[in-house]
Structures are given as C-alpha cells and as structure tokens.
Motif scaffolding. Structure first.
Motif, PDB file in Angstrom:
ATOM      1  N   VAL A 198      -6.662   7.078   2.423  1.00 49.02           N
ATOM      2  CA  VAL A 198      -7.027   7.599   3.749  1.00 49.02           C
ATOM      3  C   VAL A 198      -7.731   6.530   4.570  1.00 49.02           C
ATOM      4  O   VAL A 198      -7.402   6.303   5.747  1.00 49.02           O
ATOM      5  CB  VAL A 198      -7.906   8.850   3.609  1.00 49.02           C
ATOM      6  N   SER A 199      -8.716   5.855   3.968  1.00 52.15           N
ATOM      7  CA  SER A 199      -9.399   4.785   4.699  1.00 52.15           C
ATOM      8  C   SER A 199      -8.451   3.626   4.986  1.00 52.15           C
ATOM      9  O   SER A 199      -8.555   2.969   6.026  1.00 52.15           O
ATOM     10  CB  SER A 199     -10.615   4.295   3.911  1.00 52.15           C
ATOM     11  N   GLY A 200      -7.496   3.376   4.074  1.00 48.56           N
ATOM     12  CA  GLY A 200      -6.506   2.332   4.319  1.00 48.56           C
ATOM     13  C   GLY A 200      -5.592   2.660   5.485  1.00 48.56           C
ATOM     14  O   GLY A 200      -5.247   1.786   6.287  1.00 48.56           O
ATOM     15  N   LEU A 201      -5.194   3.927   5.599  1.00 54.40           N
ATOM     16  CA  LEU A 201      -4.379   4.330   6.744  1.00 54.40           C
ATOM     17  C   LEU A 201      -5.148   4.154   8.046  1.00 54.40           C
ATOM     18  O   LEU A 201      -4.572   3.765   9.075  1.00 54.40           O
ATOM     19  CB  LEU A 201      -3.954   5.788   6.585  1.00 54.40           C
ATOM     20  N   SER A 202      -6.446   4.430   8.016  1.00 51.95           N
ATOM     21  CA  SER A 202      -7.271   4.216   9.204  1.00 51.95           C
ATOM     22  C   SER A 202      -7.290   2.749   9.597  1.00 51.95           C
ATOM     23  O   SER A 202      -7.307   2.410  10.790  1.00 51.95           O
ATOM     24  CB  SER A 202      -8.700   4.708   8.939  1.00 51.95           C
TER      25      SER A 202
ATOM     26  N   SER B 123       0.820  -1.213   0.000  1.00 53.74           N
ATOM     27  CA  SER B 123       0.000   0.000   0.000  1.00 53.74           C
ATOM     28  C   SER B 123       0.855   1.263   0.000  1.00 53.74           C
ATOM     29  O   SER B 123       0.465   2.283  -0.578  1.00 53.74           O
ATOM     30  CB  SER B 123      -0.919  -0.002   1.219  1.00 53.74           C
ATOM     31  N   TRP B 124       2.031   1.204   0.630  1.00 53.94           N
ATOM     32  CA  TRP B 124       2.907   2.389   0.670  1.00 53.94           C
ATOM     33  C   TRP B 124       3.430   2.727  -0.721  1.00 53.94           C
ATOM     34  O   TRP B 124       3.554   3.907  -1.070  1.00 53.94           O
ATOM     35  CB  TRP B 124       4.062   2.152   1.628  1.00 53.94           C
ATOM     36  N   ALA B 125       3.713   1.712  -1.524  1.00 54.91           N
ATOM     37  CA  ALA B 125       4.165   1.952  -2.899  1.00 54.91           C
ATOM     38  C   ALA B 125       3.075   2.639  -3.708  1.00 54.91           C
ATOM     39  O   ALA B 125       3.343   3.551  -4.496  1.00 54.91           O
ATOM     40  CB  ALA B 125       4.567   0.632  -3.551  1.00 54.91           C
ATOM     41  N   PHE B 126       1.837   2.199  -3.512  1.00 51.49           N
ATOM     42  CA  PHE B 126       0.719   2.828  -4.230  1.00 51.49           C
ATOM     43  C   PHE B 126       0.590   4.293  -3.850  1.00 51.49           C
ATOM     44  O   PHE B 126       0.409   5.154  -4.727  1.00 51.49           O
ATOM     45  CB  PHE B 126      -0.582   2.085  -3.906  1.00 51.49           C
ATOM     46  N   MET B 127       0.686   4.607  -2.577  1.00 49.98           N
ATOM     47  CA  MET B 127       0.533   5.999  -2.146  1.00 49.98           C
ATOM     48  C   MET B 127       1.672   6.877  -2.647  1.00 49.98           C
ATOM     49  O   MET B 127       1.453   8.025  -3.038  1.00 49.98           O
ATOM     50  CB  MET B 127       0.419   6.052  -0.618  1.00 49.98           C
ATOM     51  N   ILE B 128       2.889   6.342  -2.679  1.00 42.69           N
ATOM     52  CA  ILE B 128       4.029   7.101  -3.202  1.00 42.69           C
ATOM     53  C   ILE B 128       3.835   7.369  -4.693  1.00 42.69           C
ATOM     54  O   ILE B 128       4.029   8.492  -5.183  1.00 42.69           O
ATOM     55  CB  ILE B 128       5.344   6.351  -2.943  1.00 42.69           C
TER      56      ILE B 128
ATOM     57  N   PRO C 276     -10.000   8.054  13.400  1.00 37.66           N
ATOM     58  CA  PRO C 276     -11.443   8.011  13.135  1.00 37.66           C
ATOM     59  C   PRO C 276     -11.822   9.029  12.067  1.00 37.66           C
ATOM     60  O   PRO C 276     -11.363  10.169  12.092  1.00 37.66           O
ATOM     61  CB  PRO C 276     -12.066   8.349  14.493  1.00 37.66           C
ATOM     62  N   LEU C 277     -12.663   8.609  11.134  1.00 31.79           N
ATOM     63  CA  LEU C 277     -12.990   9.451   9.986  1.00 31.79           C
ATOM     64  C   LEU C 277     -14.464   9.822   9.893  1.00 31.79           C
ATOM     65  O   LEU C 277     -14.802  10.919   9.450  1.00 31.79           O
ATOM     66  CB  LEU C 277     -12.599   8.731   8.685  1.00 31.79           C
ATOM     67  N   PHE C 278     -15.346   8.937  10.298  1.00 27.00           N
ATOM     68  CA  PHE C 278     -16.736   9.058   9.886  1.00 27.00           C
ATOM     69  C   PHE C 278     -17.583   9.912  10.811  1.00 27.00           C
ATOM     70  O   PHE C 278     -18.534  10.544  10.346  1.00 27.00           O
ATOM     71  CB  PHE C 278     -17.342   7.663   9.719  1.00 27.00           C
ATOM     72  N   ALA C 279     -17.308   9.949  12.086  1.00 25.20           N
ATOM     73  CA  ALA C 279     -18.120  10.780  12.981  1.00 25.20           C
ATOM     74  C   ALA C 279     -18.018  12.249  12.568  1.00 25.20           C
ATOM     75  O   ALA C 279     -19.032  12.951  12.461  1.00 25.20           O
ATOM     76  CB  ALA C 279     -17.667  10.593  14.427  1.00 25.20           C
TER      77      ALA C 279
ATOM     78  N   LEU D  43     -16.971   0.970   9.319  1.00 19.75           N
ATOM     79  CA  LEU D  43     -17.298   1.875   8.222  1.00 19.75           C
ATOM     80  C   LEU D  43     -16.089   2.120   7.329  1.00 19.75           C
ATOM     81  O   LEU D  43     -16.214   2.219   6.102  1.00 19.75           O
ATOM     82  CB  LEU D  43     -17.824   3.200   8.780  1.00 19.75           C
ATOM     83  N   ALA D  44     -14.908   2.224   7.924  1.00 14.21           N
ATOM     84  CA  ALA D  44     -13.686   2.422   7.136  1.00 14.21           C
ATOM     85  C   ALA D  44     -13.441   1.229   6.220  1.00 14.21           C
ATOM     86  O   ALA D  44     -13.063   1.386   5.056  1.00 14.21           O
ATOM     87  CB  ALA D  44     -12.494   2.641   8.060  1.00 14.21           C
ATOM     88  N   GLN D  45     -13.654   0.024   6.739  1.00 16.18           N
ATOM     89  CA  GLN D  45     -13.447  -1.168   5.925  1.00 16.18           C
ATOM     90  C   GLN D  45     -14.436  -1.236   4.769  1.00 16.18           C
ATOM     91  O   GLN D  45     -14.067  -1.551   3.626  1.00 16.18           O
ATOM     92  CB  GLN D  45     -13.560  -2.423   6.804  1.00 16.18           C
ATOM     93  N   LEU D  46     -15.703  -0.931   5.054  1.00 15.77           N
ATOM     94  CA  LEU D  46     -16.705  -0.978   3.997  1.00 15.77           C
ATOM     95  C   LEU D  46     -16.440   0.084   2.938  1.00 15.77           C
ATOM     96  O   LEU D  46     -16.520  -0.193   1.732  1.00 15.77           O
ATOM     97  CB  LEU D  46     -18.105  -0.779   4.601  1.00 15.77           C
ATOM     98  N   TRP D  47     -16.127   1.303   3.366  1.00 16.82           N
ATOM     99  CA  TRP D  47     -15.835   2.376   2.406  1.00 16.82           C
ATOM    100  C   TRP D  47     -14.600   2.033   1.580  1.00 16.82           C
ATOM    101  O   TRP D  47     -14.582   2.253   0.355  1.00 16.82           O
ATOM    102  CB  TRP D  47     -15.637   3.694   3.148  1.00 16.82           C
TER     103      TRP D  47
END
Length: 404
Positions: A285-289, A219-224, A297-300, A332-336
């Motif tokens: 972002v959701s992957g980092l979570s 995942s880090w390679a993808f983000m770079i 936490p992202l969704f609240a 929610l992070a996993q589903l998104w």
C-alpha cells in the motif's frame, strides 16, 4: 518579643502573594538590533536542533505597518524583501495560485523535508542496517550452537507431495521478487553513503537508475504473488490448539529428538505467513502511494482515526497531525515503507535460513515439491496422517495390496 516575631512572620506570609504577582516576566530575546527580525541566536538555536519560538514572526501577519522602531527593511512589511510574503510562504499560509500542479505545487517551503532527510540518512539507515546485521549474526550463532536440524529417524526412501507446482510458483514469485526488492531498496536507501565512496558517482548513478526501474516494476510481481499465496494457504494457517503444543516446546528447533505434532503448517510457519501477509500488504500500500505520487494520501486519514481512539495520546505522542502537506504524505509513506521493509527482511532472513541450511529436507518442499516421508512424519505428523487416510501418501501400517 514573641508577639513581634509572630507579627513579622504574618507580614511575610501576607506579602508573599503580592511579591509573586509583581515578579517580572521571563526576559524576552532582545531583537532591537535586528528591528524585530531573526537574530543570530535564533539561527544558532535552529542549527543546534533546538525548538525555536517563531511566534514573533508567525503572529505578525495582520498587515499593520511596521513600527518606527524597526530598522529599515526589517519590519513585517519592510523594504523590498516584503517580509510578510516570505513569512506566509515559510508557514505555508500564502494565498498562492499556480497554473499547473495543483495543491502540491502551492507548497513552496516545507520544513518537514529537512526532518525527513535527517531521519532517513541517520536513524533509519543506522538502526535498519545494524538490525539486519544482528539478525545474520544471531542466525550464524544459532547454527554454530545447534547445527543443522537433521532427520532423526531412518529415512524410508519414499516421498510425499507437499506442494503442487502452482503453490511453488506463487511462493517463488513472491519470495524471489522480495529478495530483488530488498536489494534494490537498500541500494536506493544506502547507496549514497556506501556505494559512492566505493565506485564513484558515475557508476552509482547507473546503478541507482537501474535499481529504481527494477524496484518499481518487480513490485507488481511481489503483489501478485502475495495475493496468490494468501488465497491458497490462508485456511491452512488459521491458528488452532495444536499450535500451542508446538510453541510450548519451541517446535523442537532448540532440542534434538523433539517433534511436536503439526498439520500442513506448524505454528512457526503460521507466524511467518501472517507476518508476510500483514507486513507485505502494508509495504504494498505504501509502495503504491510512492508509485503514484500525491494521488494516494494515507497518513492524514490514518492519524485522524488513531486520534479518535486516543491511543497516541495514551502512549505520550499527543494528538497526531491531520493537516499534512502533499509532500509530508510522501515523506511519511517513504519512511513507513522502509521501516516495515526492514522488519520483514529480518523475518525473511530467518525463514531462508530454516528453509535451506538450517533444516535437512526443508528445501525439497519448495524445490521439487516432494519431501522424505520420515521428514513429514517428524515435522508435520498430523498432516501426513490426513494424507494417509485419504490414500494420498504411503501408510506403513497397512500392507501393500498384492499385484494381480
């Protein structure tokens, strides 16, 4: 007789409101046999997926002693089971103290976990999987109807540099890692359903553990790569009027001999670019979570902002919840993460098709970085003219300078 009839009608009209007021309330569930506790019908209703009114349990939290009518051990404070404690745990209202784990460890019962699991194993896998199959089917059908998009004009044998090494490196870093992430992600999501029956539990265990390790680290390679591609190509992907002309004729993809003008990136490629950037950032972002559980936490906060805009209410979703347990944030992070990934995988499948078997000469752009001059003229004519004006590409309109 007429006066008597009017009197009868008037009497009925006057009596109607009184009758309405005296209408008995809707019958309540009889819980006398259980001493006011959950009945079999309550349990069956939950199993059927029906909404159950838990007020008879949830509202009985004032600490008052159990009425004598309750059966022994079944009242709000009855027996050794201490139903009041379990009720507080059930509705996440218990005053719990933990020595480690923080707020996450304080949640002992979380109903949302079952809804998350059912959505993950049901609609997510079903619609996501069939969505990818549909994309592949449409691409196969398009190939059978349209065939490979060929270079219409006569090839010159001269090439034009389309992408430098660093551009191709960033593209393959991002694209290659995304393919690996897609495969390992599908294994993690669908492996239990499809791989265990085929290979058995032991083999799947090794595959799943390996996929998780690869997924987390690639995942880090993808983000770079995503960051590199954005800064290198963002200026070339700003929409302009030329894109409207390209879109008006479908880029010539559906019709032979049609070649609308385009700069370095045409409108179709710009759509791919911005889809990858926007959806790729969302996935990252959701992957980092997920990589750092309970820390991001992202969704609240997101739901709170959306509620302020009034958009969820306008769309019929009502007010979105803003008091989320840490576990709910992760679910929610996993589903998104998975939903957005499915959408991006469908887009990338179309991109891979056009860049390989779908269009002659397209792969060379990212393979060697050099493209046939006629290919550049047909698909990116404005870009080729810019290079010719700068002297960075051969110009057939100018005579070659004689050798001294």
């Amino acid at each position: 007789m007429t006066r008597l009839l009017y009197t009868l009608i008037l009497s009925l009209l006057l009596a109607a409101p009184v009758a309405a007021q005296e209408t008995p309330e809707a019958p309540q569930t009889d819980r006398s046999a259980t001493g006011g506790a959950t009945t079999l019908e309550d349990i069956l209703a939950r199993q059927r997926g029906e909404k159950v009114d838990n007020s008879y349990r949830h509202n009985s939290t004032d600490g008052s002693p159990a009425p004598e009518s309750y059966a022994p051990g079944l009242g709000p404070l009855g027996g050794l089971s201490d139903a009041e404690v379990w009720r507080d745990l059930r509705f996440n209202e218990a005053n719990i103290k933990v020595s480690a784990g923080g707020d996450t460890a304080k949640v002992l019962v979380q109903d949302g976990g079952m809804a998350w699991l059912q959505f993950r194993q049901g609609p997510l896998v079903t619609y996501g999987g069939w969505g990818l199959v549909a994309v592949l089917g449409l691409l196969a059908l398009f190939y059978l109807i349209r065939g490979r998009i060929r270079i219409d004009g006569e090839k010159t044998g001269r090439t034009v540099t389309r992408f430098q090494f660093i551009e191709r490196f960033a593209h393959w870093l991002m694209g290659g890692s995304f393919v690996v992430l897609g495969i390992t992600g599908l294994i993690s999501l669908m492996g239990r359903k499809f791989l265990i029956p085929a290979f058995g539990h032991d083999a799947f265990s090794a595959i799943a553990v390996g996929s998780k390790w690869v997924h987390n680290n690639i995942s880090w390679a993808f983000m770079i790569g995503l960051v590199m591609v954005f800064f290198m190509w963002v200026l070339h992907n700003i929409p302009n009027r030329t894109d409207l002309k390209w879109l008006a004729v479908g880029g010539g993809i559906f019709t032979k001999g049609v070649h609308p003008p385009a700069k370095k990136f045409n409108a179709g490629q710009k759509l791919i670019f911005w889809s990858v950037i926007v959806l790729g950032v969302s996935i990252s972002v959701s992957g980092l979570s997920l990589l750092f559980p309970f820390e991001l936490p992202l969704f609240a906060k997101t739901f709170s902002i959306l509620n302020d805009t009034g958009l969820p209410q306008a769309l019929g979703f009502g007010v979105l919840p803003t008091a989320l347990a840490p576990q709910e944030e992760m679910q929610l992070a996993q589903l998104w993460h998975a939903i957005v990934a499915f959408v991006l995988m469908g887009i990338i499948l179309a991109h891979i098709y056009i860049g390989s078997v779908g269009m002659e000469g397209a792969f060379d752009a990212m393979g060697t970085g050099e493209v046939e001059e006629q290919w550049a003229r047909e698909h990116h004519g404005l870009w080729l003219e810019e290079l010719q004006e700068k002297g960075q590409a051969p110009d057939k309109g100018k005579a070659a300078t004689p050798a001294e």
